[in-house]
Design a protein around this motif. Structure first.
Motif, PDB file in Angstrom:
ATOM      1  N   TYR A  87      32.787  40.182  39.712  1.00  0.00           N
ATOM      2  CA  TYR A  87      32.217  41.531  39.775  1.00  0.00           C
ATOM      3  C   TYR A  87      32.165  42.169  38.388  1.00  0.00           C
ATOM      4  O   TYR A  87      31.163  42.770  38.007  1.00  0.00           O
ATOM      5  N   THR A  88      33.253  42.037  37.630  1.00  0.00           N
ATOM      6  CA  THR A  88      33.307  42.675  36.322  1.00  0.00           C
ATOM      7  C   THR A  88      32.259  42.112  35.374  1.00  0.00           C
ATOM      8  O   THR A  88      31.792  42.799  34.475  1.00  0.00           O
ATOM      9  N   TYR A 101      22.406  44.852  33.230  1.00  0.00           N
ATOM     10  CA  TYR A 101      22.533  44.211  34.539  1.00  0.00           C
ATOM     11  C   TYR A 101      21.720  42.940  34.755  1.00  0.00           C
ATOM     12  O   TYR A 101      21.996  42.180  35.684  1.00  0.00           O
ATOM     13  N   HIS A 152      26.105  47.003  42.146  1.00  0.00           N
ATOM     14  CA  HIS A 152      27.066  47.835  41.420  1.00  0.00           C
ATOM     15  C   HIS A 152      26.863  49.322  41.686  1.00  0.00           C
ATOM     16  O   HIS A 152      27.818  50.080  41.750  1.00  0.00           O
ATOM     17  N   ARG A 153      25.617  49.718  41.840  1.00  0.00           N
ATOM     18  CA  ARG A 153      25.345  51.149  42.009  1.00  0.00           C
ATOM     19  C   ARG A 153      25.405  51.599  43.470  1.00  0.00           C
ATOM     20  O   ARG A 153      25.574  52.785  43.746  1.00  0.00           O
ATOM     21  N   TYR A 181      31.908  49.365  45.411  1.00  0.00           N
ATOM     22  CA  TYR A 181      32.632  49.992  44.304  1.00  0.00           C
ATOM     23  C   TYR A 181      31.798  51.049  43.580  1.00  0.00           C
ATOM     24  O   TYR A 181      32.163  51.487  42.484  1.00  0.00           O
ATOM     25  N   TYR A 234      30.547  54.356  42.082  1.00  0.00           N
ATOM     26  CA  TYR A 234      31.378  55.513  41.753  1.00  0.00           C
ATOM     27  C   TYR A 234      31.090  56.686  42.671  1.00  0.00           C
ATOM     28  O   TYR A 234      31.991  57.347  43.171  1.00  0.00           O
ATOM     29  N   ARG A 243      43.518  37.504  44.060  1.00  0.00           N
ATOM     30  CA  ARG A 243      43.722  37.886  42.661  1.00  0.00           C
ATOM     31  C   ARG A 243      45.043  37.355  42.098  1.00  0.00           C
ATOM     32  O   ARG A 243      45.341  37.553  40.927  1.00  0.00           O
ATOM     33  N   LEU A 263      35.272  48.803  36.098  1.00  0.00           N
ATOM     34  CA  LEU A 263      34.138  48.511  36.978  1.00  0.00           C
ATOM     35  C   LEU A 263      34.651  48.018  38.325  1.00  0.00           C
ATOM     36  O   LEU A 263      34.034  48.233  39.358  1.00  0.00           O
ATOM     37  N   ASP A 264      35.776  47.339  38.272  1.00  0.00           N
ATOM     38  CA  ASP A 264      36.287  46.617  39.426  1.00  0.00           C
ATOM     39  C   ASP A 264      37.445  47.391  40.058  1.00  0.00           C
ATOM     40  O   ASP A 264      38.512  47.542  39.452  1.00  0.00           O
ATOM     41  N   GLU A 265      37.224  47.862  41.267  1.00  0.00           N
ATOM     42  CA  GLU A 265      38.223  48.699  41.938  1.00  0.00           C
ATOM     43  C   GLU A 265      39.533  47.945  42.185  1.00  0.00           C
ATOM     44  O   GLU A 265      40.615  48.534  42.166  1.00  0.00           O
ATOM     45  N   GLU A 266      39.433  46.656  42.408  1.00  0.00           N
ATOM     46  CA  GLU A 266      40.656  45.890  42.707  1.00  0.00           C
ATOM     47  C   GLU A 266      41.592  45.852  41.501  1.00  0.00           C
ATOM     48  O   GLU A 266      42.811  45.944  41.655  1.00  0.00           O
ATOM     49  N   LYS A 297      39.511  55.812  37.589  1.00  0.00           N
ATOM     50  CA  LYS A 297      38.236  55.886  38.292  1.00  0.00           C
ATOM     51  C   LYS A 297      37.555  54.529  38.186  1.00  0.00           C
ATOM     52  O   LYS A 297      37.677  53.848  37.170  1.00  0.00           O
ATOM     53  N   THR A 298      36.831  54.207  39.245  1.00  0.00           N
ATOM     54  CA  THR A 298      36.032  52.985  39.212  1.00  0.00           C
ATOM     55  C   THR A 298      34.618  53.389  38.848  1.00  0.00           C
ATOM     56  O   THR A 298      33.935  54.053  39.635  1.00  0.00           O
ATOM     57  N   LEU A 299      34.199  53.023  37.654  1.00  0.00           N
ATOM     58  CA  LEU A 299      32.857  53.428  37.228  1.00  0.00           C
ATOM     59  C   LEU A 299      32.356  52.559  36.085  1.00  0.00           C
ATOM     60  O   LEU A 299      33.091  51.760  35.511  1.00  0.00           O
ATOM     61  N   ASP A 300      31.087  52.724  35.799  1.00  0.00           N
ATOM     62  CA  ASP A 300      30.458  52.063  34.658  1.00  0.00           C
ATOM     63  C   ASP A 300      30.404  53.089  33.532  1.00  0.00           C
ATOM     64  O   ASP A 300      29.679  54.077  33.627  1.00  0.00           O
TER      65      ASP A 300
END
Lengths: 238, 220
Positions: A146-147, A184, A193-194, A198, A200, B25, B96-99, B120-123
């Motif tokens: 994912y990352t 992307y 992602h959007r 996950y 935001y 994980r 980016l990754d909530e986990e 926060k989980t965000l870009d």
């Protein structure tokens, strides 16, 4: 209310024969009334021109349409651009072109239809629906990538929605064109992602419902060529 | 006493907490705790480099790092003691990754009485509006190579005038599955190339270690 099967054809990769091939498959596999059409604004107009410009600015590889493999010793998804961005424009123009209670089923040209498409037009559309990588979901393999913005669970080869329902997808990207096209690589990565688990913005979390497992699969109603190389796609389309 | 807390925390995470719903994980976390390596970020030695350099420059004495942002921190088990030394009281972790964010909450449990951990989980390139700005004294991005140029999302008018910024990027390219370089989209061959991607800065320190570039300064 009209059931609409939407196709898009851009670039040189697919020709009129591929459109006729899909049209014939729909005709052979849909037991309810439908109309087969495209959305020309996805290939022309100022919004398309702007997105095409961003694509040309930020893509750092050789072949933007190729979805897998490596180019210039980098993974395709790391090379920027937003392959298949044309699909987003469907969500901008659908409301102007169609009635609010229409049902829109987008299918990639390189798909194979094996079952009755009436299934899709019978589904509830409280939320838009999208094809899903159930294998990666069940095996928990998607989280690890994912990352690195790879292995999205969303597969935009098949999408079902109502006009206006996905307008937020368009508004989401229009304010972040540069970062989206730089980062992307492919539409499905950006969408996941959007608008995936996950995202935001809570309102966008799990924005699309997946079609049930096996509906979009080799043994399902539609099988897609998502994740296959261009060569593999051509072999199957002959 | 503190090291015993750390030991108990890692034992609890590896033996109990990850098994609840993050067992996929476990290998990554174990690998990171055992040798500091993980293919996703590969940044433990670079994080150490950053924290040591901030202490060496004594920026924690001249600036107030009470509220700190860290973007792409990777697994943070070993970061806690440095956060304490730097005077951090509240750390915001952005992923980016909530986990990874959830795991970090578990991995830094040993420090919960001393430092408030938020996240926060965000870009950070697209959702930069939602990154904390008020009273932030230190803003670190350990993985600029995963994002669009920082000069487009880190804007001087958003942050306090005395905020210190640390940007790390690299020239590390993809070298096969599960290797660092996977997901690197903004690769900078030289330190100067990297600085070009950053907002205008008054630079206190810049250098390259192995494949990693690091720039410390404040915004101009």
């Amino acid at each position: 209310m009209v059931n609409r099967v939407i196709y898009l054809r851009w670039g040189e990769r697919y020709n009129e024969d591929h459109v006729k091939r899909l049209e014939q498959q729909v005709k052979d596999n849909c037991s309810v009334p439908y109309e087969f059409s495209t959305i020309n604004y996805c290939y022309a107009g100022p919004d398309f021109d702007l997105m095409k410009h961003k694509q040309n600015t930020h893509f750092r590889g050789n072949d933007v349409e190729e979805a897998v493999g490596e180019q210039k010793q980098m993974l395709r998804e790391d090379l920027g651009g937003l392959a298949h961005f044309q699909k987003i424009l469907m969500f901008k123009w659908d409301r102007e072109l169609f009635d609010d209670d229409d049902k829109l089923l987008y299918i990639d040209l390189d798909s194979n239809i094996k079952g009755d498409l009436a299934y899709f037009f019978d589904l509830d559309l409280d939320k838009p629906r999208i094809a899903y990588d159930w294998d990666s979901f069940n095996n928990n393999t998607w989280q690890k990538l994912y990352t690195s913005r790879a292995q999205p669970l969303y597969n935009s080869s098949v999408i079902l929605w109502k006009p206006g329902q996905c307008n937020t997808v368009w508004t989401n990207i229009r304010w972040s064109f540069d970062a989206a096209f730089y980062q992307y690589g492919m539409l499905d990565n950006w969408l996941f992602h959007r608008f995936g688990p996950y995202a935001y913005n809570d309102k966008n979390k799990n924005y699309f419902l997946p079609f049930e497992e096996n509906i979009i699969s080799d043994d399902g109603i539609i099988s897609t060529m998502s994740g296959k190389s261009i060569e593999e796609k051509y072999k199957c389309l002959v | 006493m503190f090291s015993m807390k750390m030991y108990r925390t890692q034992e609890r995470v590896l033996k109990e907490e990850l098994d609840k719903d993050l067992s996929h994980r476990k290998f990554d976390v174990y690998q990171n705790l055992s040798d500091g390596y993980d293919w996703i970020y590969n940044c433990n030695i670079y994080k150490e480099w950053c924290y040591e350099k901030l202490l060496e420059l004594k920026l924690n004495e001249t600036n107030n790092f009470t509220n700190t942002n860290i973007i792409s921190p990777g697994y943070c088990f070993y970061d806690g003691p440095y956060w304490l030394k730097l005077g951090i009281k509240c750390v915001w972790l952005y992923e980016l990754d909530e986990e990874i964010r959830k795991i970090n909450y578990q991995l830094t449990d040993y420090i919960k009485d001393d430092i408030e951990r938020k996240g926060k989980t965000l870009d950070c390139s697209i959702d930069y509006y939602w990154i904390e700005k008020k009273d932030i004294g230190l803003h670190i991005n350990f993985n600029c190579e995963r994002y669009y140029h920082m000069k487009h999302s880190v804007l001087k008018e958003h942050y306090p005038d005395d905020c210190i910024f640390v940007f790390c990027g690299s020239n590390l390219k993809y070298n096969g599955p599960d290797t660092p370089g996977n997901g690197h989209i903004n690769i900078c061959d030289t330190l100067d190339d990297f600085i070009e991607t950053l907002p205008n800065m008054n630079i206190f320190f810049k250098d390259t270690m192995n494949d990693k570039h690091m720039v410390i300064g404040c915004l101009e």
